[in-house]
Design a protein around this motif. Structure first.
Motif: not given
Length: 82
Positions: A57-78
């Motif tokens: 469960l901790k790993m799944e939560n971490f992966i979700e958080s990482l994906n959210a950060v990747k999306i935010e990073r992409g939005n900031l780059k745009k």
């Protein structure tokens, strides 16, 4: 000197264990289940399964958080056209 106590946690309710009797800041960190030397492997297996479920469960939560950060990073780059 160790004292014998009884667990009140749902996973180990009523299970007896020993720990150092000194206060936490002074103790030697000794801790052991009373039945650990008796070869009660089913309890140990259940404990390990529970730990694995928590880690998963901790790993799944971490992966979700990482994906959210990747999306935010992409939005900031745009936004900043980097």
């Amino acid at each position: 000197m160790a004292c014998c106590l009884t667990s009140r946690t749902p996973l180990n309710l009523g299970r007896r264990f020993y720990r150092c009797s000194k206060p936490k800041i002074e103790n030697c960190e000794f801790w052991r289940w009373e039945d650990s030397s008796s070869g009660n492997s089913s309890i140990e297996v259940n404990l390990l399964k529970s730990k694995l479920e928590v880690a998963t469960l901790k790993m799944e939560n971490f992966i979700e958080s990482l994906n959210a950060v990747k999306i935010e990073r992409g939005n900031l780059k745009k936004k900043w056209r980097i």
